[in-house]
Design a protein around this motif. Structure first.
Motif, short mmCIF file in Angstrom:
data_model
loop_
_atom_site.label_atom_id
_atom_site.label_comp_id
_atom_site.label_asym_id
_atom_site.label_seq_id
_atom_site.Cartn_x
_atom_site.Cartn_y
_atom_site.Cartn_z
N ARG A 39 0.69 -1.18 -0.03
CA ARG A 39 -0.33 0.01 0.11
C ARG A 39 0.55 1.51 0.03
NH1 ARG A 39 -4.39 -1.40 4.69
NH2 ARG A 39 -2.81 -3.02 5.66
N SER A 40 2.37 1.51 0.03
CA SER A 40 2.73 2.59 -0.46
C SER A 40 2.64 3.54 -0.94
CB SER A 40 4.56 2.25 -0.09
OG SER A 40 5.64 1.70 -0.70
N THR A 41 3.27 4.51 -1.19
CA THR A 41 3.11 5.26 -2.76
C THR A 41 4.71 4.83 -3.67
OG1 THR A 41 4.53 6.90 -1.56
CG2 THR A 41 1.84 7.26 -1.96
N GLN A 42 5.82 4.32 -2.72
CA GLN A 42 6.48 3.86 -3.56
C GLN A 42 6.23 2.89 -4.52
OE1 GLN A 42 9.47 5.84 -3.70
NE2 GLN A 42 10.83 3.87 -5.01
N ARG A 43 5.51 2.19 -3.49
CA ARG A 43 5.00 0.52 -4.40
C ARG A 43 4.29 1.42 -5.39
NH1 ARG A 43 6.03 -5.27 -3.82
NH2 ARG A 43 6.86 -4.48 -1.93
N ILE A 44 3.08 1.69 -5.18
CA ILE A 44 2.32 2.35 -6.42
C ILE A 44 3.67 2.65 -7.45
CG2 ILE A 44 0.29 3.61 -7.17
CD1 ILE A 44 -0.33 3.56 -4.40
N ARG A 45 4.09 3.50 -6.93
CA ARG A 45 4.63 4.28 -8.32
C ARG A 45 5.78 3.15 -8.91
NH1 ARG A 45 8.90 9.03 -7.46
NH2 ARG A 45 10.41 9.77 -8.89
N GLN A 46 6.14 2.13 -8.16
CA GLN A 46 6.96 1.20 -8.85
C GLN A 46 6.57 0.09 -10.28
OE1 GLN A 46 8.28 -1.24 -5.18
NE2 GLN A 46 10.47 0.21 -5.12
N SER A 47 5.27 0.37 -9.42
CA SER A 47 4.01 -1.04 -10.37
C SER A 47 3.82 -0.13 -11.95
CB SER A 47 2.81 -1.33 -8.99
OG SER A 47 3.36 -2.06 -8.40
N VAL A 48 3.52 1.55 -11.35
CA VAL A 48 3.15 2.03 -12.94
C VAL A 48 4.71 1.94 -13.73
CG1 VAL A 48 2.68 4.33 -13.59
CG2 VAL A 48 1.30 3.67 -11.21
N ILE A 49 5.82 2.39 -13.24
CA ILE A 49 6.33 2.13 -14.13
C ILE A 49 7.28 0.88 -14.45
CG2 ILE A 49 9.90 2.59 -13.85
CD1 ILE A 49 7.49 5.17 -13.93
N ALA A 50 7.08 -0.05 -13.63
CA ALA A 50 6.94 -1.94 -13.89
C ALA A 50 5.83 -1.97 -15.65
CB ALA A 50 7.40 -2.82 -13.05
N TYR A 51 4.88 -1.73 -15.49
CA TYR A 51 3.93 -1.07 -16.55
C TYR A 51 4.09 -0.60 -17.64
CZ TYR A 51 0.85 -3.92 -14.10
OH TYR A 51 0.57 -5.10 -12.34
N ALA A 52 4.68 0.47 -17.41
CA ALA A 52 5.52 1.31 -17.91
C ALA A 52 6.46 0.24 -19.13
CB ALA A 52 5.45 2.85 -17.98
N MET A 53 7.46 0.10 -18.72
CA MET A 53 8.42 -0.57 -19.13
C MET A 53 8.26 -1.43 -20.20
SD MET A 53 10.92 -0.27 -15.82
CE MET A 53 12.18 -1.47 -16.59
N LYS A 54 6.93 -2.26 -18.88
CA LYS A 54 6.51 -3.70 -19.94
C LYS A 54 6.24 -3.17 -21.36
CE LYS A 54 6.53 -6.96 -16.23
NZ LYS A 54 5.55 -7.81 -15.28
#
Length: 85
Positions: A39-54
Protein backbone atom coordinates in the motif's frame (compact mmCIF):
# COMPACT_ATOMS: atom_id res chain seq x y z
CA UNK A 1 -15.67 28.56 -12.40
CA UNK A 2 -13.13 25.78 -12.98
CA UNK A 3 -14.10 22.14 -12.89
CA UNK A 4 -11.58 19.90 -11.16
CA UNK A 5 -11.27 16.17 -11.62
CA UNK A 6 -10.69 15.92 -7.86
CA UNK A 7 -12.32 18.93 -6.18
CA UNK A 8 -11.89 19.66 -2.50
CA UNK A 9 -14.61 18.24 -0.24
CA UNK A 10 -14.94 21.56 1.54
CA UNK A 11 -14.93 23.81 -1.54
CA UNK A 12 -15.59 22.45 -5.03
CA UNK A 13 -14.06 25.57 -6.60
CA UNK A 14 -10.55 24.51 -5.54
CA UNK A 15 -8.63 21.30 -6.24
CA UNK A 16 -8.33 18.55 -3.64
CA UNK A 17 -5.32 19.00 -1.39
CA UNK A 18 -2.52 16.45 -1.41
CA UNK A 19 -3.59 15.47 2.12
CA UNK A 20 -7.18 14.80 0.99
CA UNK A 21 -5.90 12.85 -2.01
CA UNK A 22 -3.60 10.77 0.17
CA UNK A 23 -6.43 9.93 2.58
CA UNK A 24 -8.76 8.96 -0.27
CA UNK A 25 -6.17 6.75 -2.00
CA UNK A 26 -5.16 5.21 1.35
CA UNK A 27 -8.77 4.29 2.03
CA UNK A 28 -9.11 2.57 -1.35
CA UNK A 29 -5.79 0.75 -0.92
CA UNK A 30 -6.73 -0.55 2.54
CA UNK A 31 -9.90 -2.00 1.02
CA UNK A 32 -8.14 -3.51 -1.99
CA UNK A 33 -4.85 -4.78 -0.55
CA UNK A 34 -4.43 -6.83 2.59
CA UNK A 35 -0.62 -6.62 2.66
CA UNK A 36 0.42 -3.23 4.17
CA UNK A 37 3.74 -3.31 2.26
CA UNK A 38 1.84 -3.16 -1.04
CA UNK A 39 0.00 0.00 0.00
CA UNK A 40 2.95 2.41 -0.02
CA UNK A 41 3.15 5.20 -2.56
CA UNK A 42 6.61 3.92 -3.50
CA UNK A 43 5.16 0.50 -4.32
CA UNK A 44 2.48 2.12 -6.49
CA UNK A 45 5.12 4.18 -8.27
CA UNK A 46 7.21 1.07 -8.89
CA UNK A 47 4.19 -0.75 -10.30
CA UNK A 48 3.36 2.09 -12.69
CA UNK A 49 6.96 2.22 -13.93
CA UNK A 50 7.15 -1.57 -14.29
CA UNK A 51 3.98 -1.61 -16.41
CA UNK A 52 5.26 1.31 -18.48
CA UNK A 53 8.52 -0.51 -19.11
CA UNK A 54 6.66 -3.69 -20.14
CA UNK A 55 4.56 -1.60 -22.52
CA UNK A 56 7.72 -0.27 -24.14
CA UNK A 57 7.91 3.21 -22.61
CA UNK A 58 11.30 4.63 -23.43
CA UNK A 59 11.26 7.90 -21.51
CA UNK A 60 10.89 6.35 -18.07
CA UNK A 61 13.35 8.88 -16.61
CA UNK A 62 10.94 11.71 -17.48
CA UNK A 63 8.14 9.92 -15.65
CA UNK A 64 10.30 9.28 -12.60
CA UNK A 65 11.57 12.83 -12.50
CA UNK A 66 15.20 11.77 -12.15
CA UNK A 67 17.77 14.40 -12.99
CA UNK A 68 20.15 11.91 -14.56
CA UNK A 69 19.79 8.81 -16.69
CA UNK A 70 22.13 6.98 -14.29
CA UNK A 71 19.61 7.38 -11.44
CA UNK A 72 16.89 5.94 -13.64
CA UNK A 73 19.09 3.01 -14.69
CA UNK A 74 19.86 2.19 -11.04
CA UNK A 75 16.17 2.41 -10.13
CA UNK A 76 15.09 0.21 -13.05
CA UNK A 77 17.84 -2.33 -12.29
CA UNK A 78 16.54 -2.53 -8.72
CA UNK A 79 13.00 -3.12 -10.01
CA UNK A 80 14.18 -5.90 -12.30
CA UNK A 81 16.04 -7.62 -9.45
CA UNK A 82 12.95 -7.41 -7.20
CA UNK A 83 10.70 -8.86 -9.89
CA UNK A 84 12.99 -11.90 -10.25
CA UNK A 85 12.90 -12.65 -6.50
Amino acid sequence: MKDYLFPSKSDATVPMSSHEMSRMIGSYLRQALTDPEQRSTQRIRQSVIAYAMKAGAILVSDTLGHSSLKSTQEYVTGLKKKSKE
